[in-house]
Scaffold this motif. Structure first.
Motif, PDB file in Angstrom:
ATOM      1  N   VAL A  75      43.880  -1.260  65.090  1.00 37.20           N
ATOM      2  CA  VAL A  75      43.056  -1.728  63.969  1.00 37.20           C
ATOM      3  C   VAL A  75      42.685  -0.550  63.075  1.00 37.20           C
ATOM      4  CG1 VAL A  75      40.776  -2.679  63.344  1.00 37.20           C
ATOM      5  CG2 VAL A  75      42.041  -3.664  65.267  1.00 37.20           C
ATOM      6  N   ILE A  76      42.796  -0.762  61.772  1.00 41.60           N
ATOM      7  CA  ILE A  76      42.222   0.179  60.806  1.00 41.60           C
ATOM      8  C   ILE A  76      40.843  -0.373  60.465  1.00 41.60           C
ATOM      9  CG2 ILE A  76      42.462   1.312  58.551  1.00 41.60           C
ATOM     10  CD1 ILE A  76      44.884   1.832  60.426  1.00 41.60           C
ATOM     11  N   MET A  77      39.808   0.391  60.798  1.00 40.39           N
ATOM     12  CA  MET A  77      38.437  -0.051  60.539  1.00 40.39           C
ATOM     13  C   MET A  77      37.939   0.674  59.295  1.00 40.39           C
ATOM     14  SD  MET A  77      35.918  -1.982  61.584  1.00 40.39           S
ATOM     15  CE  MET A  77      36.212  -2.467  63.293  1.00 40.39           C
ATOM     16  N   VAL A  78      37.991  -0.023  58.166  1.00 39.95           N
ATOM     17  CA  VAL A  78      37.508   0.555  56.920  1.00 39.95           C
ATOM     18  C   VAL A  78      35.980   0.582  57.003  1.00 39.95           C
ATOM     19  CG1 VAL A  78      37.459   0.313  54.411  1.00 39.95           C
ATOM     20  CG2 VAL A  78      39.496  -0.408  55.697  1.00 39.95           C
ATOM     21  N   ASP A  79      35.408   1.768  56.871  1.00 35.02           N
ATOM     22  CA  ASP A  79      33.961   1.891  57.110  1.00 35.02           C
ATOM     23  C   ASP A  79      33.180   1.928  55.810  1.00 35.02           C
ATOM     24  OD1 ASP A  79      31.630   2.130  58.546  1.00 35.02           O
ATOM     25  OD2 ASP A  79      31.725   4.323  58.663  1.00 35.02           O
ATOM     26  N   ARG A  89      46.824   7.153  53.604  1.00 33.81           N
ATOM     27  CA  ARG A  89      47.428   7.709  54.834  1.00 33.81           C
ATOM     28  C   ARG A  89      47.355   6.710  55.985  1.00 33.81           C
ATOM     29  NH1 ARG A  89      44.614  12.679  56.719  1.00 33.81           N
ATOM     30  NH2 ARG A  89      46.193  12.613  58.344  1.00 33.81           N
ATOM     31  N   ALA A  90      46.296   5.914  55.991  1.00 29.83           N
ATOM     32  CA  ALA A  90      46.089   4.974  57.109  1.00 29.83           C
ATOM     33  C   ALA A  90      47.178   3.906  57.181  1.00 29.83           C
ATOM     34  CB  ALA A  90      44.711   4.318  56.994  1.00 29.83           C
ATOM     35  N   LYS A  91      47.931   3.715  56.081  1.00 32.86           N
ATOM     36  CA  LYS A  91      49.048   2.751  56.111  1.00 32.86           C
ATOM     37  C   LYS A  91      50.014   3.093  57.235  1.00 32.86           C
ATOM     38  CE  LYS A  91      49.464   1.578  51.201  1.00 32.86           C
ATOM     39  NZ  LYS A  91      50.293   1.855  50.007  1.00 32.86           N
ATOM     40  N   GLY A  92      50.106   4.389  57.562  1.00 30.29           N
ATOM     41  CA  GLY A  92      51.075   4.829  58.572  1.00 30.29           C
ATOM     42  C   GLY A  92      50.463   5.048  59.956  1.00 30.29           C
ATOM     43  N   PHE A  93      49.179   4.759  60.145  1.00 27.65           N
ATOM     44  CA  PHE A  93      48.557   5.007  61.461  1.00 27.65           C
ATOM     45  C   PHE A  93      48.967   3.919  62.455  1.00 27.65           C
ATOM     46  CE2 PHE A  93      44.569   7.203  59.484  1.00 27.65           C
ATOM     47  CZ  PHE A  93      45.357   8.282  59.150  1.00 27.65           C
ATOM     48  N   ASN A  94      49.245   4.328  63.706  1.00 24.29           N
ATOM     49  CA  ASN A  94      49.646   3.325  64.688  1.00 24.29           C
ATOM     50  C   ASN A  94      48.483   2.832  65.554  1.00 24.29           C
ATOM     51  OD1 ASN A  94      49.370   5.676  66.063  1.00 24.29           O
ATOM     52  ND2 ASN A  94      51.070   5.315  67.468  1.00 24.29           N
ATOM     53  N   TRP A  97      41.676  -2.142  49.038  1.00 21.14           N
ATOM     54  CA  TRP A  97      42.518  -1.573  50.092  1.00 21.14           C
ATOM     55  C   TRP A  97      42.759  -2.484  51.281  1.00 21.14           C
ATOM     56  CZ3 TRP A  97      45.866   2.323  50.512  1.00 21.14           C
ATOM     57  CH2 TRP A  97      45.977   3.130  49.376  1.00 21.14           C
ATOM     58  N   VAL A  98      41.866  -3.452  51.520  1.00 20.40           N
ATOM     59  CA  VAL A  98      42.126  -4.366  52.644  1.00 20.40           C
ATOM     60  C   VAL A  98      43.486  -5.050  52.459  1.00 20.40           C
ATOM     61  CG1 VAL A  98      41.348  -6.473  53.816  1.00 20.40           C
ATOM     62  CG2 VAL A  98      39.711  -4.639  53.314  1.00 20.40           C
ATOM     63  N   PRO A  99      43.760  -5.651  51.288  1.00 17.98           N
ATOM     64  CA  PRO A  99      45.090  -6.262  51.099  1.00 17.98           C
ATOM     65  C   PRO A  99      46.231  -5.243  51.159  1.00 17.98           C
ATOM     66  CG  PRO A  99      43.563  -7.014  49.403  1.00 17.98           C
ATOM     67  CD  PRO A  99      42.871  -5.926  50.145  1.00 17.98           C
ATOM     68  N   GLN A 100      45.995  -4.045  50.633  1.00 18.72           N
ATOM     69  CA  GLN A 100      47.094  -3.060  50.641  1.00 18.72           C
ATOM     70  C   GLN A 100      47.462  -2.626  52.054  1.00 18.72           C
ATOM     71  OE1 GLN A 100      47.311   0.027  47.756  1.00 18.72           O
ATOM     72  NE2 GLN A 100      45.640  -0.808  46.551  1.00 18.72           N
ATOM     73  N   LEU A 101      46.441  -2.428  52.893  1.00 20.97           N
ATOM     74  CA  LEU A 101      46.713  -2.029  54.283  1.00 20.97           C
ATOM     75  C   LEU A 101      47.380  -3.172  55.046  1.00 20.97           C
ATOM     76  CD1 LEU A 101      43.392  -0.112  54.910  1.00 20.97           C
ATOM     77  CD2 LEU A 101      45.681   0.876  55.138  1.00 20.97           C
ATOM     78  N   ALA A 102      46.927  -4.403  54.765  1.00 18.90           N
ATOM     79  CA  ALA A 102      47.540  -5.553  55.448  1.00 18.90           C
ATOM     80  C   ALA A 102      49.005  -5.676  55.039  1.00 18.90           C
ATOM     81  CB  ALA A 102      46.766  -6.828  55.116  1.00 18.90           C
ATOM     82  N   ARG A 103      49.282  -5.445  53.764  1.00 19.03           N
ATOM     83  CA  ARG A 103      50.677  -5.530  53.289  1.00 19.03           C
ATOM     84  C   ARG A 103      51.546  -4.458  53.939  1.00 19.03           C
ATOM     85  NH1 ARG A 103      49.608  -5.375  47.566  1.00 19.03           N
ATOM     86  NH2 ARG A 103      47.971  -6.916  47.801  1.00 19.03           N
TER      87      ARG A 103
END
Ligand code: GLV
Ligand code: MG
Length: 293
Positions: free
Chosen positions: A28-32, A20-25, A52-58
């Motif tokens: 920064v997405i802070m993966v905890d 879901r975080a792929k769509g957050f505006n 997931w770090v690469p997936q979110l960056a993509r």
């Protein structure tokens, strides 16, 4: 100018939430990997974060990871799992002195080099969340050129002090202000503690406004419904931008006429007011550039 208005925590062991975080505006997405992940899930979270770090960056997101503190014995393995070209930075909690920040820097350096990244490209956001850290805050903020911001952690801080945590936050007013002043002195950003009453949007706005008035440049979110309010609070309002433009226009006229101050709507405008207007317009520009990307 690097935008760090809103940073949303997503627990590192929850692949569905990371999706879901792929769509957050949020900026920064802070993966905890730290306190939102239960002890039995730490190893799993590390592996989920690695993927997931690469997936979110993509998906176009700026991604950072909060790792567990140096005393847990987990930090190095977590850093090794996530440092790579898709990671913008690392956040680390519960440090208490400049040494902790420098130690994090020393762990990051070789991993960054092994990943073929420019030295210093992995940024660092240390949390200030104990009494000792508050006392040492400036030296922590200035301890490494990797530090781009420091974060105030009111939950851990009130625990360390043995005091109650309230939504109004009067109990943390003094340390919260100290963190913002130290951040500014070290020329790094100041990021405010998350607001945990996530079903109360007006209380969130008040809390974020308070932080902005103390000098905070951004704030953590713990729920996606908090992101817009945080972005709005830490970006200039339309009226502020319009006023800053009028200040600049009037200032240019005054300068051309050889004057060093002027009257705008019955208020004196001089150098500090002009500088404030310039800074506000620079922030507005950075936000406009980011949203047009
Ligand atoms: C955040 O980590 C806090 O302790 O408030
Ligand atoms: Mg904390």
């Amino acid at each position: 100018m690097e935008l760090l208005r809103s940073l949303i925590f997503v627990p590192g062991n929850r692949a569905n939430m990371l999706e879901r975080a792929k769509g957050f505006n949020a900026d920064v997405i802070m993966v905890d990997l730290e306190d939102s992940v239960p002890p039995g899930e730490k190893a799993n979270a590390r592996e989920v974060a690695r993927q997931w770090v690469p997936q979110l960056a993509r998906a176009g997101r700026k991604v950072m990871v909060r790792v567990n503190s140096l005393d847990t014995g987990l930090t190095r393995e977590e850093l090794a799992a996530v440092i790579g070209p898709d990671l913008a930075g690392i956040s680390i909690g519960k440090g208490e002195s400049a040494w902790d920040v420098q130690e994090a820097d020393r762990l990051i350096g070789p991993l960054e080099a092994a990943a073929g990244l420019e030295p210093g490209s992995v940024k660092l956001i240390p949390w200030i969340e104990t009494a000792r850290a508050v006392v040492n805050v400036y030296s922590m903020a200035a301890a490494s050129p990797r530090v781009i911001a420091i974060a105030f952690g009111a939950e851990d801080f009130t625990n360390d002090m043995g005091i109650r945590r309230t939504d109004l936050g009067e109990e943390v007013q003094a340390p919260r202000a100290m963190v913002a002043v130290a951040a500014r002195a070290a020329r790094v950003g100041a990021l405010d503690s998350p607001f945990v009453a996530f079903r109360d949007p007006s209380a969130l706005r008040q809390d974020a406004q308070k932080a902005r008035q103390l000098g905070y440049t951004g704030k953590f979110a713990i729920h996606p419904s908090q992101i817009d309010a945080i972005n709005q609070t830490f970006g200039p309002a339309e009226e502020e931008v319009a006023y800053a433009r009028r200040v600049m226009a009037a200032w240019e006229q005054a300068q051309a006429a050889g004057r060093g101050s002027l009257d705008l709507d019955g208020k004196m405008v001089d150098v500090p007011v002009v500088k404030r207007a310039q800074n506000l317009l620079a922030l507005a520009d950075a936000i406009a550039r980011q949203s047009s990307r």
